[in-house]
Design an enzyme around this catalytic site. Sequence first.
Site, short mmCIF file in Angstrom:
data_model
loop_
_atom_site.label_atom_id
_atom_site.label_comp_id
_atom_site.label_asym_id
_atom_site.label_seq_id
_atom_site.Cartn_x
_atom_site.Cartn_y
_atom_site.Cartn_z
N ASP A 3 76.53 83.78 7.71
CA ASP A 3 75.57 84.22 8.37
C ASP A 3 74.45 83.23 8.30
OD1 ASP A 3 73.36 86.15 8.97
OD2 ASP A 3 74.81 87.42 8.85
N LYS A 13 77.70 99.60 24.68
CA LYS A 13 76.46 99.13 25.70
C LYS A 13 77.26 97.98 26.81
CE LYS A 13 72.58 100.25 22.91
NZ LYS A 13 73.31 100.78 21.97
#
Length: 656
Positions: free
Chosen positions: A348, A448
Amino acid sequence: MTVVCYPPKQSNMRRLFKNLALALFRGRYASRSFSKWLVLLFDSMLFFVSFWIYILVKYIYHLSDLNIVAEIPHLVTLFLAFLINSFIFDSYKGLVRYSGFGDIKKIGFVCLGMFIMVFMAKYICVRYTAIPINYWFVSYTETIFVAMLTFISMTFSRLIIRRIYNENISHKQEPINTIIYGAGDAGIVTKKAVEQDTSCYYNIIAFVDDSNNKVGKMINGVPVYKPYKVINKEFIDKYDIKMFIFAIPSLDYKKRRIIINEIVDLGVDVKSVPFLNNWIDNNLTADQIEEIKIEDLLGREPIVLGKENVTEGLKGKVIMVTGAAGSIGSEICRQVLHYKPKKLILVDQAESPLYDIQFELRNNEPYRSFNVPMEFVIGNVKDSIKMREVFSKHQPQIVYHAAAYKHVPLMEEFPYEAVFVNVLGTKNVADLAIEFGVEKFVMVSTDKAVNPTNVMGATKRIAEIYTQSRKAEKTAFVTTRFGNVLGSNGSVIPLFKKQLANGGPLTVTDRNIIRYFMTIPEACSLVLEAGVMGEREDIFVFDMGEPVKIYDLAKKMIKLSHKQNIEIEITGLRPGEKLYEELLSTKENTIPTEHAKIMRAKVRRYTEEEVNEKIDTLINLIPTCDDFKIVAQMKNIVPEFISNNSVYSCLDKKEN
């Protein structure tokens, strides 16, 4: 007739005992327990009282025959036996104010042991010594009576002290009139747990149960009712009910949700008893009784996925998770550890969140006990050099790609960054997965991406297209799509909680806006399951049940908060936002799988050549930082991308 919390009138004797107890507990003893030696002294006093009560009863009709001096050796013998057994069974070490069945059982063992010890001592003296037994021992019958009186006095003293403490000393707040749903074993344990809670005074008004065998009866003085008799405004108002505790963890989810909604609508606080396997040391305490969460009011039963296939697919493998410090990525890591991988690599670019998950997984149970080697890597997926170093060093076999920008309004404002991370970042990781022979590449996508109306959704669809088009002998690319995740960073529920904490208002973009929801653990279970069952180029969608109106969600959260005068403000759709999301969950667009809740999506397939050409053109536009050129090329790649409530809508008009 109204149930009162305290008796309106007390006898002089009861008032005397109560005042003595109050005086005893007040001051420095009010917040701490007595020394175990004081308890032992108290028990010894009760033994002496029991002994002399028996002696008085024995000589009640001929007191002139009573020789107190002659009884002293008998008292000493019995007391020694009592004292020894008190040490053996630790009856004096319990907290008197919390005395329960376990403490009473110890007292019983002490009294039984006292009799057995006296019996054996007397037998030995008779058989092997010349000790005058009548001088030191009473008869066996008399020993039994003394033991019984001692047991009764010790038991009742503890129960009386506990009752006085719970009702008159520990509860400084007003009583919380409470109803417990469930009159079975869990309900009785719940009643005991809340009555022992010293921070609140739960006054149990009634049990609720569907069983005809229990309705109309009393449990520890508390009546049992049918649900319809209790869950109504008249009963709630009459008895001033403030709390409702579910004590049937296994109650049917649909029925549970209906009941919770009814109770919330009545303005009553709701809590729930966790499943038995979540109790600490198989014991329930008031602290473990959980507040009802908004998830309990949503219209879908939690989906539980199988673990056998996942275990077979992950055990002993080197697994890498990108976006490992995010809501989804971190939960994937938590769940992966349960399947005993060979190694887990967490990647990350966010330093502080990565530190937080590092601390959690290395220090908290059960993750620490798994003894799985973990590597925590600071790196951005759009940095191909860093990503190559990670792949080269750790040689992952399975990659879960959760790294992405996901906030619709922000990405609508910064298409450059959205393409840089969501498209180029995915391309970097996918290309390296092929180069280093990764077995499975599992991409975390979103609803989406279906008929996108915003930049974020379009970048995720382009990432899907790219991974689907890859041709590799060793690497299978799998995509998972799901709706909004409850409690994830930036999602609607944490936003509503912050707004409630600030006194409102709750902001909803449109009264008719709807969304699909799932919990973070469910979403990550789907990702793991899909990673195992998926084949090349698969896109999986999830049966997420009925959509939820965000406006209704806001109203329910206001009711759960019990805050007054919180308003809901309609702010209008944000750039790129649409009223509803699509998952391609219709029969025409999906193919069933072996799991009833997971389906394969039927989507358009692209050739590797046409995808490479279009995506290379898009990536080459990144250095220009020209948002309109970037979005125009995105629309060229994804023709169904029609901007909504966005400055980029003009590009759609030009195309028409």
